[in-house]
Design a protein around this motif. Structure first.
Motif, short mmCIF file in Angstrom:
data_model
loop_
_atom_site.label_atom_id
_atom_site.label_comp_id
_atom_site.label_asym_id
_atom_site.label_seq_id
_atom_site.Cartn_x
_atom_site.Cartn_y
_atom_site.Cartn_z
N SER A 1 -1.79 84.78 32.46
CA SER A 1 -0.49 85.01 31.82
C SER A 1 -0.51 84.43 30.41
N PRO A 2 0.36 84.94 29.52
CA PRO A 2 0.49 84.34 28.19
C PRO A 2 1.01 82.91 28.32
N LEU A 3 0.57 82.02 27.42
CA LEU A 3 0.93 80.61 27.53
C LEU A 3 1.20 80.02 26.15
N SER A 4 2.19 79.14 26.08
CA SER A 4 2.46 78.39 24.86
C SER A 4 1.55 77.16 24.84
N VAL A 5 1.55 76.44 23.70
CA VAL A 5 0.78 75.19 23.61
C VAL A 5 1.27 74.20 24.66
N GLU A 6 2.58 74.11 24.84
CA GLU A 6 3.14 73.18 25.83
C GLU A 6 2.70 73.55 27.24
N GLU A 7 2.70 74.84 27.54
CA GLU A 7 2.30 75.29 28.89
C GLU A 7 0.81 75.07 29.12
N LEU A 8 0.01 75.31 28.08
CA LEU A 8 -1.42 75.02 28.21
C LEU A 8 -1.65 73.53 28.44
N ASN A 9 -0.90 72.69 27.74
CA ASN A 9 -1.07 71.25 27.90
C ASN A 9 -0.68 70.76 29.29
N ARG A 10 0.31 71.41 29.88
CA ARG A 10 0.66 71.04 31.26
C ARG A 10 -0.50 71.36 32.20
N LYS A 11 -1.19 72.48 31.94
CA LYS A 11 -2.34 72.83 32.77
C LYS A 11 -3.52 71.88 32.50
N PHE A 12 -3.73 71.51 31.24
CA PHE A 12 -4.78 70.53 30.93
C PHE A 12 -4.48 69.21 31.65
N GLN A 13 -3.22 68.81 31.64
CA GLN A 13 -2.83 67.55 32.28
C GLN A 13 -3.05 67.61 33.79
N ASP A 14 -2.78 68.76 34.40
CA ASP A 14 -2.89 68.90 35.86
C ASP A 14 -4.33 69.10 36.33
N ASP A 15 -5.22 69.54 35.43
CA ASP A 15 -6.61 69.77 35.83
C ASP A 15 -7.32 68.43 36.01
N PRO A 16 -7.90 68.18 37.20
CA PRO A 16 -8.52 66.87 37.45
C PRO A 16 -9.73 66.58 36.56
N MET A 17 -10.37 67.63 36.01
CA MET A 17 -11.52 67.42 35.14
C MET A 17 -11.11 67.12 33.70
N ILE A 18 -9.85 67.34 33.37
CA ILE A 18 -9.36 67.08 32.01
C ILE A 18 -8.35 65.94 32.04
N ASN A 19 -7.27 66.15 32.79
CA ASN A 19 -6.32 65.08 33.11
C ASN A 19 -5.67 64.46 31.87
N ARG A 20 -5.46 65.25 30.83
CA ARG A 20 -4.73 64.74 29.67
C ARG A 20 -4.30 65.91 28.81
N THR A 21 -3.31 65.68 27.95
CA THR A 21 -2.88 66.69 27.01
C THR A 21 -3.75 66.64 25.77
N LEU A 22 -3.72 67.74 25.02
CA LEU A 22 -4.55 67.85 23.82
C LEU A 22 -3.67 68.13 22.61
N SER A 23 -4.21 67.87 21.46
CA SER A 23 -3.45 68.13 20.23
C SER A 23 -3.35 69.63 19.99
N GLU A 24 -2.36 70.02 19.22
CA GLU A 24 -2.19 71.43 18.88
C GLU A 24 -3.41 71.95 18.12
N ASP A 25 -4.03 71.09 17.28
CA ASP A 25 -5.23 71.50 16.56
C ASP A 25 -6.39 71.79 17.51
N SER A 26 -6.51 71.00 18.58
CA SER A 26 -7.58 71.23 19.56
C SER A 26 -7.37 72.57 20.27
N VAL A 27 -6.12 72.83 20.66
CA VAL A 27 -5.82 74.11 21.33
C VAL A 27 -6.14 75.27 20.38
N TRP A 28 -5.74 75.11 19.12
CA TRP A 28 -6.01 76.15 18.12
C TRP A 28 -7.51 76.37 17.97
#
Length: 320
Positions: free
Chosen positions: A23-50
């Motif tokens: 599905s389409p995702l915003s930066v905030e929605e992507l960060n929620r998924k990064f936070q929930d993923d056990p291999m990542i487990n943190r949010t990222l900067s907007e520059d990193s997502v870009w």
């Protein structure tokens, strides 16, 4: 692979691709998924997502920019990493859905639907969302994935024989609320139904699951007893079939009694049975493709006549 040897940047880029396929995702929605993923487990900067989005574009992906018209979300239009499905392959998926309905239980059919959606969502085809919608449209079926939690709760109510207070969007009466004793979930004709009993209706009531706006379990012992009596009752039906010599032993349902009248003009086969599922009985009669006459009850005879008249009007418009 051990986490110590994992290329974390490559993993994040892969997960970004996976999530955008769904599905389409915003930066905030992507960060929620990064936070929930056990291999990542943190949010990222907007520059990193870009940076990850640009990396995917460099690899051949087409991704739209976040703008007001798309809810400020990144939308994946195409990627080169999935299967290439030809039009005939998509037709095969549609045909498989139709065959599955006659062979599988409703949980198996819904699981197969989700599998086919995944195949299309992760393919390297443009307009994947449209292809998924077309698959359900062509097979004349409903996509129930977004309602799975509701379906699971309804299944539990059926299994536990719980009385429900239902708010239902009726095509004829609009939104209405009533008590309902569920009997079964049944998938038929591309639609999932909740079958059961309702006060004032002697025959089986079939509610389309996607039209159930809400429901709650309730305790009404007296009302429950009344609905149980309705559910245990059966309607006496007599049907005459013409030109029916080659039909199987069980024609319309279990427990039927068959009487062949060969001296009549024309000869006919009279079938007597007790049922609550008049909807299914009507479908079986229409599927036989034979001349028939409903002798009783009169209410069922009128219902079948209305259906046949509606079908005649529909086909008349198509031919015109």
């Amino acid at each position: 692979m051990k986490s110590s040897t994992l290329n974390t940047t490559a993993y994040r880029i892969f997960k970004t691709l996976q999530w955008l396929c769904e599905s389409p995702l915003s930066v905030e929605e992507l960060n929620r998924k990064f936070q929930d993923d056990p291999m990542i487990n943190r949010t990222l900067s907007e520059d990193s997502v870009w940076l990850y989005i640009n990396t995917l574009k460099t690899l051949g992906c087409e991704i739209t920019r976040p703008v007001p018209s798309n809810g400020f979300r990144y939308q994946l239009l195409y990627h080169p990493f999935g299967n290439i499905l030809a039009p005939e392959d998509i037709d095969t998926l549609t045909d498989a859905k139709t065959v599955a309905e006659a062979k599988m239980s409703y949980p198996e059919i819904l699981c197969l639907d989700r599998f086919f959606k995944k195949m299309l969502a992760y393919s390297s085809l443009p307009e994947r969302k449209t292809l998924i919608e077309d698959m359900f449209s062509t097979s004349r079926s409903v996509d129930y994935e977004a309602r799975m939690e509701t379906i699971d709760r309804l299944g539990e109510a059926v299994q536990d024989r719980r009385l429900l207070f239902v708010t239902y969007q009726s095509p004829a009466k609009g939104s209405e609320s009533f008590y309902f004793l569920p009997e079964a979930l049944m998938y038929q004709g591309g639609v999932l139904y909740l079958n059961g009993s309702r006060l004032g209706r002697e025959n089986l009531v079939m509610l389309r699951v996607e039209r159930i706006e809400s429901f709650e379990i309730t305790e009404q012992p007296d009302l429950y007893e009344q609905l149980e009596k309705i559910q245990s009752g059966r309607i006496h039906v007599v049907v005459r079939l013409y030109a029916a010599s080659a039909l199987p032993v069980e024609i319309l349902g279990p427990g039927e009694q068959v009487r062949r009248v060969g001296h009549a003009d024309p000869p006919y086969m009279e079938i007597t049975l007790e049922t609550r599922d008049l909807f299914l009985l009507k479908q079986k009669l229409l599927e036989l493709g034979l001349p028939f006459d409903v002798v009783e009850p009169e209410s069922f005879r009128a219902d079948v006549l209305q259906t046949l008249l509606a079908m005649n009007r529909l086909y008349a418009r198509v031919e015109a």
